[in-house]
Design a protein around this motif. Structure first.
Motif, PDB file in Angstrom:
ATOM      1  N   ALA A  86       0.807  -1.224   0.000  1.00 48.96           N
ATOM      2  CA  ALA A  86       0.000   0.000   0.000  1.00 48.96           C
ATOM      3  C   ALA A  86       0.838   1.270   0.000  1.00 48.96           C
ATOM      4  N   VAL A  87       2.109   1.168  -0.407  1.00 44.60           N
ATOM      5  CA  VAL A  87       2.950   2.365  -0.512  1.00 44.60           C
ATOM      6  C   VAL A  87       3.465   2.484  -1.941  1.00 44.60           C
ATOM      7  N   PRO A  88       3.651   3.720  -2.427  1.00 44.33           N
ATOM      8  CA  PRO A  88       4.146   3.915  -3.794  1.00 44.33           C
ATOM      9  C   PRO A  88       5.639   3.620  -3.897  1.00 44.33           C
ATOM     10  N   ASP A  89       6.133   3.579  -5.126  1.00 45.33           N
ATOM     11  CA  ASP A  89       7.576   3.401  -5.305  1.00 45.33           C
ATOM     12  C   ASP A  89       8.292   4.725  -5.068  1.00 45.33           C
ATOM     13  N   GLY A  90       9.591   4.750  -5.282  1.00 44.08           N
ATOM     14  CA  GLY A  90      10.374   5.945  -4.976  1.00 44.08           C
ATOM     15  C   GLY A  90      10.477   6.951  -6.087  1.00 44.08           C
ATOM     16  N   SER A  91       9.762   6.722  -7.200  1.00 47.92           N
ATOM     17  CA  SER A  91       9.888   7.618  -8.357  1.00 47.92           C
ATOM     18  C   SER A  91       9.250   8.976  -8.138  1.00 47.92           C
ATOM     19  N   GLY A  92       8.267   9.037  -7.234  1.00 47.22           N
ATOM     20  CA  GLY A  92       7.541  10.287  -7.042  1.00 47.22           C
ATOM     21  C   GLY A  92       6.535  10.564  -8.144  1.00 47.22           C
ATOM     22  N   GLN A  93       6.221   9.549  -8.949  1.00 47.32           N
ATOM     23  CA  GLN A  93       5.302   9.723 -10.067  1.00 47.32           C
ATOM     24  C   GLN A  93       3.927   9.102  -9.818  1.00 47.32           C
ATOM     25  N   GLN A  94       3.763   8.391  -8.709  1.00 48.67           N
ATOM     26  CA  GLN A  94       2.503   7.712  -8.434  1.00 48.67           C
ATOM     27  C   GLN A  94       1.677   8.489  -7.406  1.00 48.67           C
ATOM     28  N   ILE A  95       0.375   8.530  -7.632  1.00 47.80           N
ATOM     29  CA  ILE A  95      -0.549   9.195  -6.716  1.00 47.80           C
ATOM     30  C   ILE A  95      -0.968   8.202  -5.629  1.00 47.80           C
ATOM     31  N   LEU A  96      -0.970   8.654  -4.383  1.00 53.93           N
ATOM     32  CA  LEU A  96      -1.468   7.799  -3.309  1.00 53.93           C
ATOM     33  C   LEU A  96      -2.933   8.131  -3.057  1.00 53.93           C
ATOM     34  N   LEU A  97      -3.780   7.106  -3.117  1.00 53.87           N
ATOM     35  CA  LEU A  97      -5.225   7.266  -2.951  1.00 53.87           C
ATOM     36  C   LEU A  97      -5.630   6.691  -1.601  1.00 53.87           C
ATOM     37  N   SER A  98      -5.874   7.547  -0.627  1.00 56.02           N
ATOM     38  CA  SER A  98      -6.293   7.110   0.702  1.00 56.02           C
ATOM     39  C   SER A  98      -7.813   7.022   0.756  1.00 56.02           C
ATOM     40  N   LEU A  99      -8.314   5.898   1.287  1.00 54.24           N
ATOM     41  CA  LEU A  99      -9.767   5.691   1.390  1.00 54.24           C
ATOM     42  C   LEU A  99     -10.315   6.095   2.752  1.00 54.24           C
ATOM     43  N   SER A 100      -9.507   6.727   3.579  1.00 52.76           N
ATOM     44  CA  SER A 100      -9.873   6.934   4.986  1.00 52.76           C
ATOM     45  C   SER A 100     -11.058   7.861   5.212  1.00 52.76           C
ATOM     46  N   ARG A 101     -11.441   8.649   4.205  1.00 48.32           N
ATOM     47  CA  ARG A 101     -12.594   9.534   4.388  1.00 48.32           C
ATOM     48  C   ARG A 101     -13.915   8.855   4.018  1.00 48.32           C
ATOM     49  N   LEU A 102     -13.848   7.671   3.420  1.00 44.40           N
ATOM     50  CA  LEU A 102     -15.073   6.924   3.125  1.00 44.40           C
ATOM     51  C   LEU A 102     -15.427   6.116   4.365  1.00 44.40           C
ATOM     52  N   LYS A 103     -16.091   6.760   5.320  1.00 42.97           N
ATOM     53  CA  LYS A 103     -16.227   6.191   6.660  1.00 42.97           C
ATOM     54  C   LYS A 103     -17.665   5.885   7.066  1.00 42.97           C
ATOM     55  N   ARG A 104     -18.600   5.946   6.141  1.00 44.22           N
ATOM     56  CA  ARG A 104     -20.005   5.768   6.537  1.00 44.22           C
ATOM     57  C   ARG A 104     -20.378   4.290   6.684  1.00 44.22           C
ATOM     58  N   ILE A 105     -21.097   4.001   7.757  1.00 46.10           N
ATOM     59  CA  ILE A 105     -21.856   2.760   7.842  1.00 46.10           C
ATOM     60  C   ILE A 105     -23.184   3.071   7.162  1.00 46.10           C
ATOM     61  N   ARG A 106     -23.369   2.551   5.962  1.00 43.26           N
ATOM     62  CA  ARG A 106     -24.548   2.944   5.187  1.00 43.26           C
ATOM     63  C   ARG A 106     -25.836   2.306   5.697  1.00 43.26           C
ATOM     64  N   GLU A 107     -25.733   1.062   6.164  1.00 44.84           N
ATOM     65  CA  GLU A 107     -26.939   0.368   6.621  1.00 44.84           C
ATOM     66  C   GLU A 107     -26.556  -0.828   7.477  1.00 44.84           C
ATOM     67  N   VAL A 108     -27.328  -1.058   8.514  1.00 49.20           N
ATOM     68  CA  VAL A 108     -27.218  -2.284   9.298  1.00 49.20           C
ATOM     69  C   VAL A 108     -28.597  -2.919   9.330  1.00 49.20           C
ATOM     70  N   ASP A 109     -28.682  -4.172   8.903  1.00 46.45           N
ATOM     71  CA  ASP A 109     -29.969  -4.863   8.868  1.00 46.45           C
ATOM     72  C   ASP A 109     -29.858  -6.133   9.703  1.00 46.45           C
ATOM     73  N   PRO A 110     -30.349  -6.096  10.953  1.00 46.63           N
ATOM     74  CA  PRO A 110     -30.214  -7.273  11.821  1.00 46.63           C
ATOM     75  C   PRO A 110     -31.048  -8.464  11.376  1.00 46.63           C
ATOM     76  N   LEU A 111     -32.109  -8.227  10.598  1.00 53.57           N
ATOM     77  CA  LEU A 111     -32.917  -9.346  10.117  1.00 53.57           C
ATOM     78  C   LEU A 111     -32.250 -10.044   8.938  1.00 53.57           C
ATOM     79  N   ASP A 112     -31.637  -9.271   8.077  1.00 54.20           N
ATOM     80  CA  ASP A 112     -30.871  -9.848   6.968  1.00 54.20           C
ATOM     81  C   ASP A 112     -29.490 -10.326   7.430  1.00 54.20           C
ATOM     82  N   TYR A 113     -29.118  -9.933   8.638  1.00 55.31           N
ATOM     83  CA  TYR A 113     -27.772 -10.221   9.153  1.00 55.31           C
ATOM     84  C   TYR A 113     -26.704  -9.662   8.200  1.00 55.31           C
ATOM     85  N   THR A 114     -26.857  -8.373   7.863  1.00 51.44           N
ATOM     86  CA  THR A 114     -25.890  -7.713   6.988  1.00 51.44           C
ATOM     87  C   THR A 114     -25.564  -6.322   7.508  1.00 51.44           C
ATOM     88  N   ILE A 115     -24.394  -5.849   7.110  1.00 58.16           N
ATOM     89  CA  ILE A 115     -23.988  -4.475   7.354  1.00 58.16           C
ATOM     90  C   ILE A 115     -23.320  -3.979   6.084  1.00 58.16           C
TER      91      ILE A 115
END
Length: 467
Positions: A77-106
């Motif tokens: 999950a780290v780029p090479d040393g060229s300095g030419q690759q973009i790092l894409l962090s997913l850390s802001r996609l933080k929502r729990i969109r739905e929890v359904d205890p009857l379907d047993y899904t999240i």
């Protein structure tokens, strides 16, 4: 307008970092084996922004390195040393969109920390069973992209076994919405499996529908010394048979590991009056009341003692005591860091062959490095052993680690000879690309390369990883 400025425009003023002091934490892996460089860390806040980033980078031929919690062990999950690759962090996609205890899904977005997913399930009296030492910082997207294992695989399976549906941003900017909650669906190929364990080389997982399970009412943990390696698998078979397969975890620990923990981890102590060479940390869980599960464990261990499969045993009498026993297991990697140089292996073999692997691998290591401290531990219940070697007392750490290729080559050969794998749960990343080509057939590697070329024709997705 430059590509960098266009990327900034896609993710907005709060969605990018470029100052060296801000980007530095994203550019080194957990084990400090790899350090990279990037002109920009982008932190999109939606699947649409992720897709737009990929579309732009595909058009311009710019490499993209997806990153979750950056807790991996193989530099995936780290780029090479060229300095030419973009790092894409997913850390802001933080929502729990739905929890359904009857379907047993999240339904959770990729940047949700694993512990947050566990807690959201617990709030509706359900269990999300994926559990590993880094659960307070690793993110679910990374867990799925690496097909994480952990301590509950024996009962619930790997990460890929816990997924019903995915949302994925593809390299061309398309969003595939496969967020289905169906337990049965035979409409063609199971596309989600392409992205599970692919380490971000085919697309970016942005959200997932995950399976939930009944939350256990009774949970019992025990630390059990065993007479030898061979007794471990016999005890496992007994636990599974006699408990009605209530066992969730079955972890092997060598005494060398505990010695390192007692020496280097504050607040730990030996629960037994004398040392033993081999231990098993096991846990049973059920919807039955605690007292019933406790009785099952006591009965199984009593029979094991009579059969010579166990030498002693400590059963946790409270959640606090259970946590103390688990701490002995979970702090082994930290203790090994304090003990100097370490050569790590992430091996899996058929469960029945684990004792033979441990014996033969120990002979190999001790023959190659006199005085080496062989410190294996791990998920014996599913055949996954972290066969780690700590430098001899007083040795030079750098010189010891320099022996990695020589030692690991023979250890990996042994695993292959036992129908095993050199990568059980940590993935390939940068570290194990050569092993992938060495141990997998030409047909397998060629098929993976064709899939990569089809889905990522411009080669922008996590360049230099896996293939």
């Amino acid at each position: 307008m430059s590509v960098i400025e266009e990327l900034k425009g896609i993710v907005g003023p709060k969605g990018w970092l470029e100052a060296p002091d801000e980007t530095a934490p994203y550019l080194v892996d957990e084990r400090a084996l790899y350090r990279g460089a990037t002109p920009l860390v982008v932190r999109p806040a939606s699947a649409e922004q992720v897709a737009a980033v990929l579309a732009l980078c595909s058009r311009e031929g710019v490499g993209v390195v997806p990153q979750g919690g950056n807790t991996g062990y193989v530099g995936g999950a780290v780029p090479d040393g060229s300095g030419q690759q973009i790092l894409l962090s997913l850390s802001r996609l933080k929502r729990i969109r739905e929890v359904d205890p009857l379907d047993y899904t999240i339904t959770a977005e990729a940047g949700c920390v694993l512990q947050e997913v566990q807690q959201a399930a617990a709030e509706v009296d359900r269990l999300f069973p994926l559990s590993l030492a880094a659960e307070g910082s690793c993110e679910i997207g990374g867990n799925l992209s690496t097909n994480a294992g952990g301590i509950a695989v024996l009962r619930y399976g790997n990460a890929r076994d816990l997924v019903l549906g995915l949302e994925v941003a593809l390299p061309d900017g398309t969003i595939w919405n496969g967020l289905r909650r169906l337990r049965k669906d035979n409409r063609g190929y199971d596309l989600k499996q392409l992205f599970l364990g692919a380490e971000g080389t085919l697309g970016v997982i942005t959200a997932a529908v995950l399976k939930l399970f009944p939350r256990p009412r009774g949970r019992v943990t025990a630390l059990v010394p065993v007479p030898d390696r061979a007794a471990t698998t016999r005890l496992l078979a007994r636990c599974r048979q006699e408990s009605g397969d209530l066992i969730t975890s079955f972890e092997y620990i060598h005494r060398v590991c505990l010695d390192l923990v007692f020496r280097h981890i504050a607040g730990t102590s030996d629960p037994f009056a004398r040392p033993y060479a081999h231990y098993v940390l096991l846990e049973l869980a059920s919807g039955r009341p605690q007292a019933e599960v406790q009785a099952v464990v006591e009965s199984v261990l009593g029979e094991a003692l009579e059969a010579g499969e166990a030498l002693d045993g400590v059963i946790a009498a409270s959640e606090e005591q259970a946590a103390q026993l688990w701490r002995l297991r979970e702090t082994i990697p930290e203790a090994q860091k304090h003990a100097g140089g370490c050569i790590k292996h992430d091996i899996s073999v058929p469960v029945s062959r684990v004792p033979a692997f441990l014996e033969e691998a120990t002979e190999i290591a001790e023959g190659l490095v006199p005085g080496v401290r062989v410190a294996p531990f791990g998920h014996l219940g599913d055949g996954n052993i972290h066969f780690n070697l700590t430098q001899p007392e007083g040795a030079d750490a750098e010189a010891f680690v320099a022996l990695t290729d020589q030692v690991s080559g023979q250890i990996h050969d042994l695993a292959a000879a036992m129908d095993g794998s050199f990568s059980a749960e940590h993935g390939i990343g940068q570290l194990k690309r050569a092993e992938l080509r060495r141990y997998m057939s030409e047909a397998e590697v060629e098929l993976m390369a064709k899939l990569k070329a089809l889905l990522d024709p411009n080669g922008i997705m996590n360049p230099g990883k896996v293939l």
